[in-house]
Design a protein around this motif. Structure first.
Motif, PDB file in Angstrom:
ATOM      1  N   ALA A 329      32.208  43.106  49.058  1.00 11.59           N
ATOM      2  CA  ALA A 329      32.552  44.462  48.627  1.00 11.59           C
ATOM      3  C   ALA A 329      32.546  44.571  47.101  1.00 11.59           C
ATOM      4  O   ALA A 329      32.086  45.583  46.544  1.00 11.59           O
ATOM      5  CB  ALA A 329      33.918  44.852  49.179  1.00 11.59           C
ATOM      6  N   ALA A 330      33.041  43.538  46.424  1.00 14.01           N
ATOM      7  CA  ALA A 330      33.061  43.555  44.962  1.00 14.01           C
ATOM      8  C   ALA A 330      31.651  43.641  44.392  1.00 14.01           C
ATOM      9  O   ALA A 330      31.407  44.329  43.393  1.00 14.01           O
ATOM     10  CB  ALA A 330      33.775  42.310  44.437  1.00 14.01           C
ATOM     11  N   ARG A 331      30.717  42.953  45.031  1.00 10.65           N
ATOM     12  CA  ARG A 331      29.328  43.056  44.576  1.00 10.65           C
ATOM     13  C   ARG A 331      28.805  44.477  44.766  1.00 10.65           C
ATOM     14  O   ARG A 331      28.125  45.020  43.895  1.00 10.65           O
ATOM     15  CB  ARG A 331      28.450  42.054  45.339  1.00 10.65           C
ATOM     16  N   ARG A 332      29.152  45.103  45.904  1.00  8.73           N
ATOM     17  CA  ARG A 332      28.732  46.491  46.113  1.00  8.73           C
ATOM     18  C   ARG A 332      29.357  47.423  45.079  1.00  8.73           C
ATOM     19  O   ARG A 332      28.780  48.445  44.715  1.00  8.73           O
ATOM     20  CB  ARG A 332      29.120  46.964  47.517  1.00  8.73           C
ATOM     21  N   ASN A 333      30.559  47.089  44.649  1.00  9.55           N
ATOM     22  CA  ASN A 333      31.261  47.922  43.674  1.00  9.55           C
ATOM     23  C   ASN A 333      30.863  47.616  42.236  1.00  9.55           C
ATOM     24  O   ASN A 333      31.456  48.158  41.301  1.00  9.55           O
ATOM     25  CB  ASN A 333      32.775  47.768  43.842  1.00  9.55           C
ATOM     26  N   GLY A 334      29.864  46.727  42.050  1.00  8.66           N
ATOM     27  CA  GLY A 334      29.293  46.527  40.725  1.00  8.66           C
ATOM     28  C   GLY A 334      29.767  45.314  39.965  1.00  8.66           C
ATOM     29  O   GLY A 334      29.351  45.101  38.815  1.00  8.66           O
ATOM     30  N   LEU A 335      30.628  44.472  40.558  1.00 11.24           N
ATOM     31  CA  LEU A 335      31.064  43.266  39.862  1.00 11.24           C
ATOM     32  C   LEU A 335      29.951  42.220  39.893  1.00 11.24           C
ATOM     33  O   LEU A 335      29.297  42.015  40.927  1.00 11.24           O
ATOM     34  CB  LEU A 335      32.329  42.676  40.493  1.00 11.24           C
ATOM     35  N   THR A 336      29.735  41.554  38.778  1.00 11.02           N
ATOM     36  CA  THR A 336      28.767  40.466  38.721  1.00 11.02           C
ATOM     37  C   THR A 336      29.417  39.181  39.228  1.00 11.02           C
ATOM     38  O   THR A 336      30.656  39.075  39.283  1.00 11.02           O
ATOM     39  CB  THR A 336      28.292  40.235  37.283  1.00 11.02           C
ATOM     40  N   PRO A 337      28.605  38.174  39.595  1.00 11.65           N
ATOM     41  CA  PRO A 337      29.208  36.872  39.969  1.00 11.65           C
ATOM     42  C   PRO A 337      30.090  36.312  38.863  1.00 11.65           C
ATOM     43  O   PRO A 337      31.136  35.700  39.142  1.00 11.65           O
ATOM     44  CB  PRO A 337      27.974  35.996  40.216  1.00 11.65           C
ATOM     45  N   GLU A 338      29.691  36.517  37.607  1.00  7.22           N
ATOM     46  CA  GLU A 338      30.502  36.013  36.491  1.00  7.22           C
ATOM     47  C   GLU A 338      31.867  36.708  36.455  1.00  7.22           C
ATOM     48  O   GLU A 338      32.903  36.062  36.179  1.00  7.22           O
ATOM     49  CB  GLU A 338      29.766  36.227  35.168  1.00  7.22           C
ATOM     50  N   GLU A 339      31.896  38.016  36.707  1.00  3.97           N
ATOM     51  CA  GLU A 339      33.170  38.746  36.705  1.00  3.97           C
ATOM     52  C   GLU A 339      34.034  38.318  37.891  1.00  3.97           C
ATOM     53  O   GLU A 339      35.261  38.180  37.755  1.00  3.97           O
ATOM     54  CB  GLU A 339      32.910  40.252  36.749  1.00  3.97           C
ATOM     55  N   ILE A 340      33.433  38.119  39.037  1.00  2.00           N
ATOM     56  CA  ILE A 340      34.203  37.622  40.187  1.00  2.00           C
ATOM     57  C   ILE A 340      34.784  36.256  39.870  1.00  2.00           C
ATOM     58  O   ILE A 340      35.964  35.982  40.153  1.00  2.00           O
ATOM     59  CB  ILE A 340      33.301  37.560  41.439  1.00  2.00           C
ATOM     60  N   GLY A 341      33.985  35.391  39.228  1.00  2.00           N
ATOM     61  CA  GLY A 341      34.492  34.079  38.842  1.00  2.00           C
ATOM     62  C   GLY A 341      35.648  34.175  37.865  1.00  2.00           C
ATOM     63  O   GLY A 341      36.621  33.412  37.961  1.00  2.00           O
ATOM     64  N   ALA A 342      35.575  35.129  36.931  1.00  4.52           N
ATOM     65  CA  ALA A 342      36.662  35.302  35.965  1.00  4.52           C
ATOM     66  C   ALA A 342      37.947  35.747  36.657  1.00  4.52           C
ATOM     67  O   ALA A 342      39.051  35.305  36.301  1.00  4.52           O
ATOM     68  CB  ALA A 342      36.248  36.314  34.897  1.00  4.52           C
ATOM     69  N   VAL A 343      37.818  36.630  37.647  1.00  5.48           N
ATOM     70  CA  VAL A 343      38.996  37.058  38.404  1.00  5.48           C
ATOM     71  C   VAL A 343      39.616  35.869  39.123  1.00  5.48           C
ATOM     72  O   VAL A 343      40.844  35.655  39.087  1.00  5.48           O
ATOM     73  CB  VAL A 343      38.617  38.161  39.410  1.00  5.48           C
ATOM     74  N   LEU A 344      38.785  35.058  39.772  1.00  7.73           N
ATOM     75  CA  LEU A 344      39.306  33.912  40.527  1.00  7.73           C
ATOM     76  C   LEU A 344      39.902  32.861  39.591  1.00  7.73           C
ATOM     77  O   LEU A 344      40.889  32.200  39.945  1.00  7.73           O
ATOM     78  CB  LEU A 344      38.196  33.302  41.379  1.00  7.73           C
ATOM     79  N   LEU A 345      39.310  32.712  38.407  1.00 11.93           N
ATOM     80  CA  LEU A 345      39.877  31.766  37.445  1.00 11.93           C
ATOM     81  C   LEU A 345      41.273  32.194  37.025  1.00 11.93           C
ATOM     82  O   LEU A 345      42.181  31.359  36.881  1.00 11.93           O
ATOM     83  CB  LEU A 345      38.956  31.668  36.228  1.00 11.93           C
ATOM     84  N   GLN A 346      41.460  33.493  36.846  1.00 18.17           N
ATOM     85  CA  GLN A 346      42.789  33.968  36.484  1.00 18.17           C
ATOM     86  C   GLN A 346      43.791  33.708  37.609  1.00 18.17           C
ATOM     87  O   GLN A 346      44.974  33.465  37.348  1.00 18.17           O
ATOM     88  CB  GLN A 346      42.750  35.457  36.141  1.00 18.17           C
ATOM     89  N   THR A 347      43.331  33.753  38.864  1.00 15.28           N
ATOM     90  CA  THR A 347      44.263  33.470  39.959  1.00 15.28           C
ATOM     91  C   THR A 347      44.745  32.035  39.930  1.00 15.28           C
ATOM     92  O   THR A 347      45.824  31.733  40.457  1.00 15.28           O
ATOM     93  CB  THR A 347      43.615  33.759  41.328  1.00 15.28           C
ATOM     94  N   ALA A 348      43.970  31.136  39.315  1.00 16.93           N
ATOM     95  CA  ALA A 348      44.428  29.745  39.209  1.00 16.93           C
ATOM     96  C   ALA A 348      45.700  29.650  38.385  1.00 16.93           C
ATOM     97  O   ALA A 348      46.569  28.810  38.641  1.00 16.93           O
ATOM     98  CB  ALA A 348      43.334  28.870  38.585  1.00 16.93           C
ATOM     99  N   VAL A 349      45.837  30.563  37.402  1.00 20.41           N
ATOM    100  CA  VAL A 349      47.020  30.554  36.543  1.00 20.41           C
ATOM    101  C   VAL A 349      48.239  31.105  37.278  1.00 20.41           C
ATOM    102  O   VAL A 349      49.340  30.542  37.203  1.00 20.41           O
ATOM    103  CB  VAL A 349      46.757  31.378  35.263  1.00 20.41           C
ATOM    104  N   TYR A 350      48.037  32.208  38.029  1.00 15.94           N
ATOM    105  CA  TYR A 350      49.178  32.923  38.591  1.00 15.94           C
ATOM    106  C   TYR A 350      49.387  32.676  40.085  1.00 15.94           C
ATOM    107  O   TYR A 350      50.473  32.951  40.605  1.00 15.94           O
ATOM    108  CB  TYR A 350      49.025  34.426  38.325  1.00 15.94           C
ATOM    109  N   CYS A 351      48.375  32.183  40.781  1.00 14.15           N
ATOM    110  CA  CYS A 351      48.511  31.932  42.224  1.00 14.15           C
ATOM    111  C   CYS A 351      48.465  30.447  42.555  1.00 14.15           C
ATOM    112  O   CYS A 351      48.758  30.071  43.692  1.00 14.15           O
ATOM    113  CB  CYS A 351      47.408  32.654  43.002  1.00 14.15           C
ATOM    114  N   GLY A 352      48.040  29.625  41.595  1.00 11.41           N
ATOM    115  CA  GLY A 352      48.005  28.185  41.822  1.00 11.41           C
ATOM    116  C   GLY A 352      46.582  27.656  41.958  1.00 11.41           C
ATOM    117  O   GLY A 352      45.693  28.340  42.472  1.00 11.41           O
ATOM    118  N   VAL A 353      46.388  26.428  41.505  1.00  7.09           N
ATOM    119  CA  VAL A 353      45.067  25.804  41.537  1.00  7.09           C
ATOM    120  C   VAL A 353      44.546  25.606  42.961  1.00  7.09           C
ATOM    121  O   VAL A 353      43.376  25.892  43.239  1.00  7.09           O
ATOM    122  CB  VAL A 353      45.088  24.476  40.761  1.00  7.09           C
ATOM    123  N   PRO A 354      45.361  25.121  43.919  1.00  7.34           N
ATOM    124  CA  PRO A 354      44.824  24.962  45.278  1.00  7.34           C
ATOM    125  C   PRO A 354      44.310  26.277  45.870  1.00  7.34           C
ATOM    126  O   PRO A 354      43.270  26.301  46.529  1.00  7.34           O
ATOM    127  CB  PRO A 354      46.023  24.426  46.066  1.00  7.34           C
TER     128      PRO A 354
END
Length: 375
Positions: A329-354
Motif C-alpha cells: 500500500a505504501a508503494r501505491r501511495n508513492g513511498l519509495t523503497p528508500e523511504e520505507i527503509g527509513a521508516v523501518l529504521l526509525q522503528t528500530a529506535v522506538y520499537c526495538g531492533v528485533p
C-alpha cells in the motif's frame, strides 16, 4: 452526566462510528425513540437533550443565548465521551446546531443531516415575543397547540407533548433567543461535509422551501422531501427518515470501499470480500465505513503520511502479515523503497531492533516480489 454537561443517552457499540442526534425545541431525546434502536446497530448513537429539556439542567444557557452556545455544549459533551469526529443529525433547532458545527467546526464532523430545519427561522421579532411570553406565563399555552405545530392532523406523540409541557420556561426562552439571532444563509456555501436535507411537505414551521434554500447553497447536498410529514418527521414518519439517514450514512461505506481499493488494490479487497461471511459482514462494513471512509479519507494527513504512520504502528505491534500488505500500500501511495527503509529504521529506535529486523525481512520480501512482477 454531570450538571455541567448536556444530558444524553448513548446506545450501540462503543467502537462503532459515532452518530449524535439533536432534538427540536420543546422535545427531548425521545424524539428519536423510533430510530435510535435501528441506527445503533451500526453506530454509537448519542441522543442529547437541550438545556432545560429532558434531563439537561436549565442553567446551561441563559437569556441572549445563541446557537453557537448550544453547539459548544454539544462539543463539550462529545469531548467528555472521547468522541473527536462524528456524524450529526438534528431536527429544527437541533438541525441549526448541526449547520453551525459544519460552518464553524468542520473538523469535528464526518457528515451532516439537517431535518425539518432552516438556515434562519423567520425573523427575530416572533421569537423575541415568544421568549418574553414564556418567561411571563410558562409553557402551558404553547403545549396546548403543540400537535398543530408539530404533526399532521390526527397524529400525536403524548410523550413529546409532555416533554414540551415539562420543559423549564427560562431555558426554553433562552433557546428562543438563540433561534431569533440565528441566520447562516451567507455561510452555507462554506459547508464542505456531506450534507443531507430532509423536509416535511406539510411542515408549517420550516416549510420545504427552507430546506431547498440550504440544498441549493451547500455544495453537493442531497434533499429529500417526505409526503405526509410535518415538523417532527422522525416521530411521524420514522421509517422514511431512517431510510434517508441510512442512505446518507452509507455513503461513507461506498467512499471507504473506493479508498480501500485505491490503497490496498483490487485483488486484496476482492479476496477479503470473497471470504466475507454473515458472521464477519458487519466487521467488514465497519472497516469500510470507519477505517477507510472516515480515517483514511480525512484530508488532514496525506496518504503517504498515513502509510508511514501505519507501517510504524504495525511494526510496534508485531503485525507482520498486515505489514506486508501495507508495504504494498505504501508503494501505491508513492513511498519509495528508500523511504520505507527509513521508516523501518526509525522503528528500530522506538520499537526495538528485533521488531525492526523482522520488519525489514518482511518488507524486503515484498519489494523483491514487486520487482520480480515488474520484470
Amino acid at each position: 452526566m454531570t450538571g455541567a454537561l448536556l444530558n444524553c443517552i448513548a446506545e450501540g457499540p462503543a467502537s462503532a462510528p459515532p452518530l449524535l442526534l439533536g432534538p427540536s425545541l420543546g422535545t427531548s431525546h425521545a424524539l428519536w425513540d423510533a430510530l435510535a434502536p435501528e441506527l445503533s446497530v451500526t453506530h454509537r448513537v448519542v441522543r442529547w437533550d437541550l438545556p432545560g429539556h429532558g434531563g439537561s439542567a436549565a442553567d446551561l444557557i441563559g437569556p441572549g443565548a445563541t446557537v453557537g452556545d448550544l453547539a459548544g455544549l454539544v462539543l463539550a459533551l462529545a469531548d467528555s465521551l472521547g468522541i473527536e469526529r462524528f456524524t450529526y443529525a438534528g431536527v429544527s433547532l437541533g438541525g441549526a446546531v448541526g449547520l453551525h458545527l459544519a460552518v464553524h467546526h468542520p473538523e469535528r464532523l464526518t457528515s451532516l443531516a439537517v431535518i425539518c430545519s432552516s438556515a434562519h427561522f423567520g425573523g427575530e421579532q416572533p421569537w423575541r415575543e415568544r421568549a418574553e411570553r414564556v418567561r411571563r406565563e410558562g409553557l402551558e399555552w404553547l403545549a396546548e397547540n403543540a400537535d398543530a405545530r408539530w404533526f399532521t392532523p390526527g397524529f400525536t406523540v403524548p410523550r413529546l407533548v409532555a416533554d414540551h409541557r415539562d420543559a423549564a420556561p427560562e431555558a426554553y426562552a433562552a433557546c428562543c433567543d438563540a433561534l431569533a439571532a440565528f441566520d447562516l444563509r451567507d455561510r452555507l456555501a462554506d459547508i464542505a461535509v456531506p450534507t443531507l436535507l430532509v423536509a416535511g411537505r406539510q411542515d408549517p414551521a420550516t416549510p420545504p422551501a427552507h430546506l431547498r434554500e440550504i440544498a441549493d447553497a451547500v455544495p453537493g447536498a442531497t434533499l429529500v422531501e417526505l409526503p405526509g410529514a410535518s415538523h417532527l418527521a422522525p416521530a411521524e414518519c420514522p421509517d422514511a427518515v431512517l431510510t434517508a439517514l441510512r442512505g446518507h450514512i452509507g455513503e461513507a461505506a461506498g467512499r471507504g470501499m473506493a479508498v480501500r481499493r485505491e490503497v490496498l488494490g483490487d485483488a486484496h479487497v476482492d479476496r477479503a470480500q470473497a471470504r466475507q461471511t454473515p458472521f464477519t459482514a458487519r466487521f467488514q462494513d465497519f472497516i469500510s465505513r470507519y477505517a477507510w471512509g472516515e480515517i483514511w479519507s480525512d484530508p488532514t494527513l496525506s496518504r503517504r503520511e498515513r502509510s508511514m504512520v501505519t507501517l510504524t504502528a504495525l511494526v510496534a505491534h508485531g503485525h507482520y502479515e498486515e505489514l506486508a500488505m501495507h508495504v504494498r500500500a505504501a508503494r501505491r501511495n508513492g513511498l519509495t523503497p528508500e523511504e520505507i527503509g527509513a521508516v523501518l529504521l526509525q522503528t528500530a529506535v522506538y520499537c526495538g531492533v528485533p521488531a525492526a529486523n523482522q520488519a525489514f525481512a518482511t518488507a524486503q520480501r515484498v519489494l523483491a516480489e514487486e520487482d520480480g512482477a515488474a520484470g
